[in-house]
Write a protein that holds these residues in place. Structure first.
Motif, PDB file in Angstrom:
ATOM      1  N   LEU A  98     -57.189  46.357 -18.646  1.00 18.16           N
ATOM      2  CA  LEU A  98     -56.414  47.579 -18.436  1.00 18.16           C
ATOM      3  C   LEU A  98     -55.464  47.412 -17.252  1.00 18.16           C
ATOM      4  O   LEU A  98     -54.327  47.896 -17.287  1.00 18.16           O
ATOM      5  CB  LEU A  98     -57.361  48.761 -18.217  1.00 18.16           C
ATOM      6  N   GLY A  99     -55.908  46.730 -16.204  1.00 14.94           N
ATOM      7  CA  GLY A  99     -55.024  46.458 -15.080  1.00 14.94           C
ATOM      8  C   GLY A  99     -53.843  45.588 -15.471  1.00 14.94           C
ATOM      9  O   GLY A  99     -52.698  45.840 -15.071  1.00 14.94           O
ATOM     10  N   LEU A 100     -54.099  44.556 -16.287  1.00 13.53           N
ATOM     11  CA  LEU A 100     -53.017  43.674 -16.720  1.00 13.53           C
ATOM     12  C   LEU A 100     -52.015  44.409 -17.600  1.00 13.53           C
ATOM     13  O   LEU A 100     -50.841  44.049 -17.666  1.00 13.53           O
ATOM     14  CB  LEU A 100     -53.603  42.472 -17.474  1.00 13.53           C
ATOM     15  N   GLY A 101     -52.468  45.480 -18.253  1.00 13.96           N
ATOM     16  CA  GLY A 101     -51.556  46.273 -19.071  1.00 13.96           C
ATOM     17  C   GLY A 101     -50.504  47.013 -18.278  1.00 13.96           C
ATOM     18  O   GLY A 101     -49.553  47.557 -18.856  1.00 13.96           O
ATOM     19  N   LEU A 102     -50.648  47.054 -16.962  1.00  8.96           N
ATOM     20  CA  LEU A 102     -49.625  47.690 -16.127  1.00  8.96           C
ATOM     21  C   LEU A 102     -48.354  46.848 -16.009  1.00  8.96           C
ATOM     22  O   LEU A 102     -47.360  47.305 -15.455  1.00  8.96           O
ATOM     23  CB  LEU A 102     -50.185  47.951 -14.724  1.00  8.96           C
ATOM     24  N   LEU A 103     -48.372  45.626 -16.547  1.00 12.37           N
ATOM     25  CA  LEU A 103     -47.180  44.763 -16.518  1.00 12.37           C
ATOM     26  C   LEU A 103     -46.167  45.268 -17.539  1.00 12.37           C
ATOM     27  O   LEU A 103     -45.955  44.671 -18.592  1.00 12.37           O
ATOM     28  CB  LEU A 103     -47.577  43.315 -16.846  1.00 12.37           C
ATOM     29  N   GLU A 104     -45.497  46.364 -17.219  1.00 16.88           N
ATOM     30  CA  GLU A 104     -44.661  47.022 -18.221  1.00 16.88           C
ATOM     31  C   GLU A 104     -43.418  46.230 -18.593  1.00 16.88           C
ATOM     32  O   GLU A 104     -42.869  46.416 -19.689  1.00 16.88           O
ATOM     33  CB  GLU A 104     -44.271  48.426 -17.740  1.00 16.88           C
ATOM     34  N   HIS A 105     -42.946  45.324 -17.746  1.00 13.85           N
ATOM     35  CA  HIS A 105     -41.765  44.539 -18.087  1.00 13.85           C
ATOM     36  C   HIS A 105     -42.115  43.252 -18.819  1.00 13.85           C
ATOM     37  O   HIS A 105     -41.225  42.541 -19.283  1.00 13.85           O
ATOM     38  CB  HIS A 105     -40.949  44.208 -16.834  1.00 13.85           C
ATOM     39  N   ALA A 106     -43.398  42.933 -18.933  1.00 11.80           N
ATOM     40  CA  ALA A 106     -43.826  41.773 -19.715  1.00 11.80           C
ATOM     41  C   ALA A 106     -43.778  42.129 -21.198  1.00 11.80           C
ATOM     42  O   ALA A 106     -43.855  43.301 -21.585  1.00 11.80           O
ATOM     43  CB  ALA A 106     -45.245  41.368 -19.325  1.00 11.80           C
ATOM     44  N   THR A 107     -43.648  41.123 -22.037  1.00  3.14           N
ATOM     45  CA  THR A 107     -43.699  41.367 -23.479  1.00  3.14           C
ATOM     46  C   THR A 107     -45.137  41.692 -23.889  1.00  3.14           C
ATOM     47  O   THR A 107     -46.099  41.346 -23.188  1.00  3.14           O
ATOM     48  CB  THR A 107     -43.238  40.139 -24.262  1.00  3.14           C
ATOM     49  N   GLU A 108     -45.268  42.351 -25.027  1.00  2.66           N
ATOM     50  CA  GLU A 108     -46.618  42.624 -25.539  1.00  2.66           C
ATOM     51  C   GLU A 108     -47.379  41.317 -25.755  1.00  2.66           C
ATOM     52  O   GLU A 108     -48.575  41.232 -25.479  1.00  2.66           O
ATOM     53  CB  GLU A 108     -46.533  43.406 -26.844  1.00  2.66           C
TER      54      GLU A 108
ATOM     55  N   ASP B 261     -47.145  38.545 -24.066  1.00  6.15           N
ATOM     56  CA  ASP B 261     -47.602  38.015 -22.785  1.00  6.15           C
ATOM     57  C   ASP B 261     -48.781  38.815 -22.236  1.00  6.15           C
ATOM     58  O   ASP B 261     -49.721  38.258 -21.667  1.00  6.15           O
ATOM     59  CB  ASP B 261     -46.453  38.009 -21.770  1.00  6.15           C
ATOM     60  N   VAL B 262     -48.724  40.134 -22.402  1.00  9.77           N
ATOM     61  CA  VAL B 262     -49.834  40.972 -21.946  1.00  9.77           C
ATOM     62  C   VAL B 262     -51.100  40.617 -22.722  1.00  9.77           C
ATOM     63  O   VAL B 262     -52.196  40.513 -22.152  1.00  9.77           O
ATOM     64  CB  VAL B 262     -49.470  42.462 -22.109  1.00  9.77           C
TER      65      VAL B 262
ATOM     66  N   ALA C 291     -60.728  42.953 -28.003  1.00 13.86           N
ATOM     67  CA  ALA C 291     -60.817  44.278 -27.380  1.00 13.86           C
ATOM     68  C   ALA C 291     -60.059  44.308 -26.067  1.00 13.86           C
ATOM     69  O   ALA C 291     -59.374  45.297 -25.750  1.00 13.86           O
ATOM     70  CB  ALA C 291     -62.285  44.650 -27.158  1.00 13.86           C
ATOM     71  N   ALA C 292     -60.166  43.229 -25.291  1.00 16.81           N
ATOM     72  CA  ALA C 292     -59.435  43.161 -24.022  1.00 16.81           C
ATOM     73  C   ALA C 292     -57.928  43.194 -24.263  1.00 16.81           C
ATOM     74  O   ALA C 292     -57.188  43.909 -23.574  1.00 16.81           O
ATOM     75  CB  ALA C 292     -59.824  41.897 -23.266  1.00 16.81           C
ATOM     76  N   ALA C 293     -57.458  42.430 -25.231  1.00 14.07           N
ATOM     77  CA  ALA C 293     -56.020  42.412 -25.535  1.00 14.07           C
ATOM     78  C   ALA C 293     -55.542  43.791 -25.961  1.00 14.07           C
ATOM     79  O   ALA C 293     -54.479  44.254 -25.529  1.00 14.07           O
ATOM     80  CB  ALA C 293     -55.737  41.380 -26.623  1.00 14.07           C
ATOM     81  N   ASP C 294     -56.330  44.468 -26.783  1.00 17.96           N
ATOM     82  CA  ASP C 294     -55.928  45.803 -27.238  1.00 17.96           C
ATOM     83  C   ASP C 294     -55.957  46.824 -26.100  1.00 17.96           C
ATOM     84  O   ASP C 294     -55.131  47.739 -26.050  1.00 17.96           O
ATOM     85  CB  ASP C 294     -56.831  46.263 -28.374  1.00 17.96           C
ATOM     86  N   ALA C 295     -56.916  46.675 -25.184  1.00 17.22           N
ATOM     87  CA  ALA C 295     -56.957  47.572 -24.019  1.00 17.22           C
ATOM     88  C   ALA C 295     -55.704  47.404 -23.174  1.00 17.22           C
ATOM     89  O   ALA C 295     -55.114  48.389 -22.702  1.00 17.22           O
ATOM     90  CB  ALA C 295     -58.204  47.288 -23.185  1.00 17.22           C
ATOM     91  N   ALA C 296     -55.291  46.155 -22.968  1.00 12.36           N
ATOM     92  CA  ALA C 296     -54.086  45.901 -22.175  1.00 12.36           C
ATOM     93  C   ALA C 296     -52.849  46.471 -22.855  1.00 12.36           C
ATOM     94  O   ALA C 296     -51.972  47.065 -22.197  1.00 12.36           O
ATOM     95  CB  ALA C 296     -53.927  44.399 -21.949  1.00 12.36           C
ATOM     96  N   VAL C 297     -52.763  46.318 -24.177  1.00  9.24           N
ATOM     97  CA  VAL C 297     -51.601  46.836 -24.914  1.00  9.24           C
ATOM     98  C   VAL C 297     -51.594  48.364 -24.900  1.00  9.24           C
ATOM     99  O   VAL C 297     -50.522  48.995 -24.820  1.00  9.24           O
ATOM    100  CB  VAL C 297     -51.591  46.282 -26.350  1.00  9.24           C
ATOM    101  N   LEU C 298     -52.775  48.976 -24.953  1.00  7.20           N
ATOM    102  CA  LEU C 298     -52.851  50.439 -24.834  1.00  7.20           C
ATOM    103  C   LEU C 298     -52.278  50.895 -23.494  1.00  7.20           C
ATOM    104  O   LEU C 298     -51.462  51.820 -23.439  1.00  7.20           O
ATOM    105  CB  LEU C 298     -54.296  50.899 -24.970  1.00  7.20           C
TER     106      LEU C 298
END
Length: 299
Positions: free
Chosen positions: A154-164, A166-167, A187-194
């Motif tokens: 979820l923290g890594l999902g804050l990288l809003e300028h990164a591509t999906e 890359d996240v 699940a981790a990847a989907d949490a970051a994308v959320l």
């Protein structure tokens, strides 16, 4: 039902600070802690994201750095804080201010025990190639699942300028450091994308509901669903989303509380988090990281 409480996206520093404090406070509430002792997952989240800050700082200095390796070094700083030393054969990570603020963490409480079990390895575990030390004699440990992958994602999902893409990559690799199951990685990847969707303007309840539709199963996925469900309930009731984290904590569901607390903190910022639930070490480390990494995340 439409939601009456729909917060606008915050500046990146405030979102990061809120996420870190929200994770810590929700974990403490679920553990019944008064905030005097740090949580294992909240401190690991801080340490891993400080690894990302390390990579960003190298990039800003014009020097290429392996972002995944920097994340792993952040995880090793956490292991050292918990155990007093890195695993035999693992590299000694350079000192960082956030790790110093966290201090010794031998008394850190709660969380997914697989985080520490998986990170007590001299090599960096990778997706489809786990180096979890006990896996040599207990093969099923190479397929470990669990909710401990979600807070960092979820923290890594804050990288809003990164591509999906890359996240997803960073969340998947960071999950693999400690958990071998492909279901946990997904699940981790989907949490970051959320989280990325929430940060890039998606309507909160719609984005949260969409995340519930993923068909895959597993412990991490179920914890993500429970935490997201609590936040949806709070938003649709017109309440602060952190009330969803407290609802999960009231059920003694630390995994769901951590998810809900991280989401709530990122949506509403640190002012909406009950500060009394956050330990001094967690507060100090979160503030340092928000100042160093926050401005680099996005707007």
């Amino acid at each position: 039902m439409s939601n009456a409480f729909s917060p606008a996206p915050l500046p990146s520093r405030e979102a990061l600070h809120g996420l870190l404090l929200g994770t810590a406070a929700a974990s403490a509430a679920a553990r019944g802690s008064d905030g005097s002792r740090p949580g294992a997952e909240a401190t690991l989240q801080v340490a891993l994201l400080d690894g990302l800050a390390d990579a960003v700082e190298w990039a800003q200095a014009g020097v290429g750095a392996d972002d995944v390796a920097c994340l792993w070094l952040g995880a090793l700083r956490w292991v050292k804080a918990v155990d007093g030393a890195v695993p035999d054969g693992a590299p000694e990570p350079p000192s960082r201010g956030v790790a110093s603020a966290l201090g010794a963490l031998a008394d850190a409480e709660g969380g997914d025990a697989q985080n520490l079990a998986g990170l007590r390895s001299p090599e960096m575990s990778q997706p489809h190639r786990p180096f979890n030390r006990p896996a040599a004699t207990v093969p099923e440990l190479a397929s470990t699942d669990g909710p401990g992958v979600l807070a960092r994602a979820l923290g890594l999902g804050l990288l809003e300028h990164a591509t999906e893409e890359d996240v997803r990559r960073l969340a998947t690799w960071s999950a693999a450091f400690s958990h071998g199951a492909p279901a946990a990685h997904a699940a981790a990847a989907d949490a970051a994308v959320l989280m990325r969707a929430l940060r890039t303007g998606a309507e909160p309840v719609a984005a949260l509901r969409e995340s519930l539709a993923a068909p895959s199963e597993g412990e991490a996925r179920e914890a993500l669903r429970r935490g997201v469900g609590h936040v949806i309930t709070a938003l649709e009731a017109g309440s602060s989303p952190f009330s969803g984290a407290l609802a999960a904590a009231g059920e003694h569901d630390e995994a769901a509380a951590i998810v809900a607390g991280a989401l709530a903190g990122a949506l509403t910022g640190p002012s909406q988090v009950p500060a009394a639930r956050v330990s001094d070490a967690e507060n100090a480390a979160a503030l340092l990281l928000a100042d160093s990494l926050g401005p680099a995340l996005g707007s």
